[in-house]
Design a protein around this motif. Structure first.
Motif, PDB file in Angstrom:
ATOM      1  N   ILE A 183       1.097  -1.154  -0.149  1.00  0.00           N
ATOM      2  CA  ILE A 183       0.046  -0.099  -0.093  1.00  0.00           C
ATOM      3  C   ILE A 183       0.943   1.042  -0.065  1.00  0.00           C
ATOM      4  O   ILE A 183       0.697   2.362  -0.708  1.00  0.00           O
ATOM      5  N   ILE A 188       0.793   4.344  -2.767  1.00  0.00           N
ATOM      6  CA  ILE A 188       0.438   5.714  -2.681  1.00  0.00           C
ATOM      7  C   ILE A 188       1.725   6.512  -2.952  1.00  0.00           C
ATOM      8  O   ILE A 188       1.729   7.515  -3.580  1.00  0.00           O
ATOM      9  N   TRP A 189       2.942   6.049  -2.712  1.00  0.00           N
ATOM     10  CA  TRP A 189       4.143   6.922  -3.287  1.00  0.00           C
ATOM     11  C   TRP A 189       4.245   6.707  -4.930  1.00  0.00           C
ATOM     12  O   TRP A 189       4.674   7.656  -5.205  1.00  0.00           O
ATOM     13  N   LEU A 240       1.660   6.910  -6.656  1.00  0.00           N
ATOM     14  CA  LEU A 240       0.749   7.968  -6.996  1.00  0.00           C
ATOM     15  C   LEU A 240       1.397   9.606  -6.718  1.00  0.00           C
ATOM     16  O   LEU A 240       1.120  10.248  -7.527  1.00  0.00           O
ATOM     17  N   MET A 241       2.019   9.480  -5.620  1.00  0.00           N
ATOM     18  CA  MET A 241       2.558  10.899  -5.228  1.00  0.00           C
ATOM     19  C   MET A 241       3.763  11.286  -6.272  1.00  0.00           C
ATOM     20  O   MET A 241       4.065  12.430  -6.398  1.00  0.00           O
ATOM     21  N   VAL A 246       1.019  14.402 -12.783  1.00  0.00           N
ATOM     22  CA  VAL A 246       0.063  14.548 -11.617  1.00  0.00           C
ATOM     23  C   VAL A 246       0.447  14.407 -10.149  1.00  0.00           C
ATOM     24  O   VAL A 246      -0.606  14.209  -9.534  1.00  0.00           O
ATOM     25  N   GLY A 247       1.478  14.051 -10.012  1.00  0.00           N
ATOM     26  CA  GLY A 247       1.652  13.724  -8.635  1.00  0.00           C
ATOM     27  C   GLY A 247       1.924  14.900  -7.782  1.00  0.00           C
ATOM     28  O   GLY A 247       2.358  15.900  -8.112  1.00  0.00           O
ATOM     29  N   VAL A 248       1.471  14.638  -6.378  1.00  0.00           N
ATOM     30  CA  VAL A 248       1.741  16.062  -5.608  1.00  0.00           C
ATOM     31  C   VAL A 248       3.221  16.339  -5.184  1.00  0.00           C
ATOM     32  O   VAL A 248       3.276  17.328  -5.057  1.00  0.00           O
ATOM     33  N   HIS A 297       4.198  18.674  -7.808  1.00  0.00           N
ATOM     34  CA  HIS A 297       3.347  19.773  -7.673  1.00  0.00           C
ATOM     35  C   HIS A 297       3.801  20.716  -6.398  1.00  0.00           C
ATOM     36  O   HIS A 297       4.009  22.003  -6.429  1.00  0.00           O
ATOM     37  N   LEU A 298       4.417  20.038  -5.285  1.00  0.00           N
ATOM     38  CA  LEU A 298       4.910  20.981  -4.334  1.00  0.00           C
ATOM     39  C   LEU A 298       6.244  21.346  -4.445  1.00  0.00           C
ATOM     40  O   LEU A 298       6.615  22.555  -4.084  1.00  0.00           O
ATOM     41  N   ALA A 341      13.789   5.163  -0.999  1.00  0.00           N
ATOM     42  CA  ALA A 341      13.000   6.128  -0.312  1.00  0.00           C
ATOM     43  C   ALA A 341      11.838   5.507   0.342  1.00  0.00           C
ATOM     44  O   ALA A 341      11.594   5.551   1.701  1.00  0.00           O
ATOM     45  N   TRP A 386      11.192   5.226   4.289  1.00  0.00           N
ATOM     46  CA  TRP A 386       9.720   5.533   4.786  1.00  0.00           C
ATOM     47  C   TRP A 386       8.961   4.525   5.632  1.00  0.00           C
ATOM     48  O   TRP A 386       8.508   4.851   6.535  1.00  0.00           O
TER      49      TRP A 386
END
Lengths: 91, 292
Positions: free
Chosen positions: B113, B117-118, B120-121, B126-128, B131-132, B156, B160
């Motif tokens: 999981i 989620i990573w 996607l990020m 389109v990853g966050v 974006h940041l 990484a 995490w």
């Protein structure tokens, strides 16, 4: 005074690590509340919806969530019981 | 009579356990001597041909190199970061006490999981994360699409997930250290750095090394994080030994050949564990010397 500053610095470093550790979890929660159309927008503002949870927990899409959960439970409880039975006398 | 029988009964579960472990292992070892595959359901005995094929395959050496890079990188980064977090939490400041409660959160998320989620990020467009980073002029990083980037990204994600594991072990170690050497050092007016280098670190090493052993062995055997994040790509750049074994045995259906890979991996992990455990004994003796 110098010690005080060092203490703040330590706290700042801790907070930095925890941002790294917790952001993905927070992002996961945010994504779960987003409607499907906004899934790939990276802005933090969105119209929250519980549709995702409704799909998972409800019966409409034919996802037997309870069944999956019971499966997980059987596997983990079974593994713990079996390893205790085998491991305790061995130790 | 009843007394004499009791130890025999107590040993039965352990015996079953040993057999339960050794039987599949022996069977796997036996299969590697054949050329069993989907295209050859009636295998012939080929001796050590599978192992020869493994060691002469270029993909093996690539996988071995990637596996070592991954395991050393992940274990090293997790240890440094985990011990640092533990030392910072040990000071028990207000911030630390609050954050300690949620330290374990990444460990409670299944690695698959976490990798998803990573993924996607880290998606480039389109990853966050990008974006940041965009305000800092770093919006176009191709996280998992370059060979080096994919390997570093998988490390990484491993860091995490498992840094809290190292931090928790190190923190428990710190809290169980005897207080008298530190009091003596304080009376003698020893500085912070001297106390840390001469007292804290040597006495903490055994705890840290246990964490290192767990993490290093686990990351040598990594499968879930890499499979979910990059599937071994781009190209062969993140195909670790376990992924290679999976590809050979399941995707290419060369069962015997795939098992040979896992046996080789087992030997590597076994050797690494032996070396590290031997080292642990040495370090434990050293730690005992500090306190006396």
């Amino acid at each position: 005074m110098r010690k005080r500053a060092l203490g703040w610095l330590g706290d700042a470093a801790l907070v930095l690590y925890f941002v790294f550790a917790l952001f993905p979890v927070a992002w996961m929660v945010i994504l779960s509340l987003k409607p499907a159309g906004q899934l790939f927008s990276t802005y933090f503002s969105f119209s929250p919806t519980l549709d995702g949870y409704r799909t998972v927990l409800g019966d409409s899409e034919g996802i037997p969530f309870v069944r999956y959960f019971v499966n997980s439970l059987v596997v983990s409880v079974g593994a713990v019981v079996l390893s205790l039975v085998v491991g305790l006398p061995a130790a | 009579m009843r007394l004499a029988l009791r130890p025999c009964f107590l040993i039965v579960p352990a015996l079953l356990l040993t057999c339960g472990i050794l039987y599949p292992f022996g069977l796997g070892l036996y299969y590697t001597l054949f050329d069993f595959s989907a295209s050859k359901p009636r295998p012939d005995m080929v001796g050590f041909e599978n192992y020869r094929a493994v060691f002469t395959q270029e993909a093996f050496w690539n996988s071995a190199w990637v596996t070592v890079l991954y395991a050393v990188g992940a274990a090293l980064a997790e240890t440094v970061l985990g011990v640092a977090v533990a030392l910072l939490l040990y000071r028990s400041t207000l911030v630390g006490r609050v954050l300690e409660k949620i330290l374990i959160l990444p460990l409670m998320i299944a690695p698959v999981i976490a990798a998803i989620i990573w993924k996607l990020m880290l998606q480039p467009s389109v990853g966050v994360v990008n974006h940041l980073l965009r305000p800092f002029g770093l919006g176009g990083v191709q996280w998992t699409d370059t060979p080096t980037g994919a390997l570093l990204s998988s490390i990484a994600v491993d860091v995490w997930v498992y840094t809290p594991f190292v931090a928790i072990l190190a923190l428990a170690g710190l809290r169980s250290l005897p207080t008298s050497p530190f009091e003596a050092a304080a009376v003698d007016g020893a500085g912070w750095w001297y106390t840390f280098r001469r007292l804290t670190l040597p006495m903490l090493w055994p705890y840290v090394l246990v964490a290192v052993i767990f993490r290093f062995m686990d990351s040598l055997k990594v499968f879930d994080i890499i499979y979910a994040l990059t599937e071994g790509g781009p190209g062969d750049s993140t195909v670790v030994l376990q992924i290679r074994a999976y590809l050979e045995a399941i995707r290419f259906q060369r069962y015997s050949f795939g098992i040979s890979y896992t046996i080789v991996l087992w030997a590597v992990v076994y050797l690494a564990a032996m070396v590290l455990v031997k080292h642990l004994g040495k370090i434990q003796r050293k730690a005992a010397e500090v306190t006396t």
